[in-house]
Design an enzyme around this catalytic site. Sequence first.
Site, PDB file in Angstrom:
ATOM      1  CD  GLU A   1      -3.854   7.973  -1.870  1.00 43.46           C
ATOM      2  OE1 GLU A   1      -4.778   8.063  -1.044  1.00 43.46           O
ATOM      3  OE2 GLU A   1      -2.743   7.522  -1.577  1.00 43.46           O
TER       4      GLU A   1
ATOM      5  CB  CYS B   1      -0.968  -0.059   1.185  1.00 47.19           C
ATOM      6  SG  CYS B   1      -2.432   0.981   1.024  1.00 47.19           S
ATOM      7  CG  HIS B   2      -0.438   4.834   1.408  1.00 49.56           C
ATOM      8  ND1 HIS B   2      -1.641   4.210   1.678  1.00 49.56           N
ATOM      9  CD2 HIS B   2      -0.731   5.860   0.569  1.00 49.56           C
ATOM     10  CE1 HIS B   2      -2.613   4.826   1.031  1.00 49.56           C
ATOM     11  NE2 HIS B   2      -2.093   5.828   0.352  1.00 49.56           N
TER      12      HIS B   2
END
Length: 239
Positions: free
Chosen positions: A170, A139-140
């Site tokens: 996002e 993910c991030h």
Amino acid sequence: MAPPRRALIAVTSAHAPLYPGGKETGLFITEALHPFDVFRNAGFEVDLASETGKYSPDWLSTTDDWLKPNDRKIYEDRNSEFRRKLDNMLTPAQVNPDDYGIFFASAGHASLIDYPDAKGLQKIASTVWADGGVVSAVCHGGAIFTGVVDSNGAPVIKGRNVTGFTTKGEEEEGVLDTIKSWNRPTIEASATSLGAHYVSPPGPWDAFTQTDGRLVTGANPASATVTAEAAVAAFDKLK
């Protein structure tokens, strides 16, 4: 000689308002818990570390939609192995990078805030890479790659296929402006700037992972388990 069968899960120590009512982002719980379970079931010793030794839970990740009953039971049990290690988080100074064969960056939007400057965690990941181990992020978590480099000082993701949370995701969450206010790029933009080939999942929320040699990345919270499984598979191919 293969690297040690031991995994270090990196955790964001940042937190910031992101959700309605000022609710905060932090560690997305299952992005650490699910890999923890995968690694333990594969016979790895597992440790957790953040840049400051602290963490805050991401609000969304503690809701019933994302933290299912079995996961909640483990997370809320302060005597579970996962929760004990979470509550007694290591700092980079307490970690010997040579002890680990897998570095796995868990996430939460807060990772965009502290991972790009997390020199301690980045040094650990760079050492695991130099030692021939597997470096992974979900993910991030890919925000960590700004400072994870090879022996020549080049980003380890340069020229490699990676995935991570999509810019479209996002936009769908309505948080792109907040990320811009943090003066941070999206994972897509960051990967491209480091010379990687970003590979988008079929949809922002589909489980999706990419393996490029010893580099393993995943797209979103739903990808935490498959990304950790892919990291174990990459590790098991090491000599």
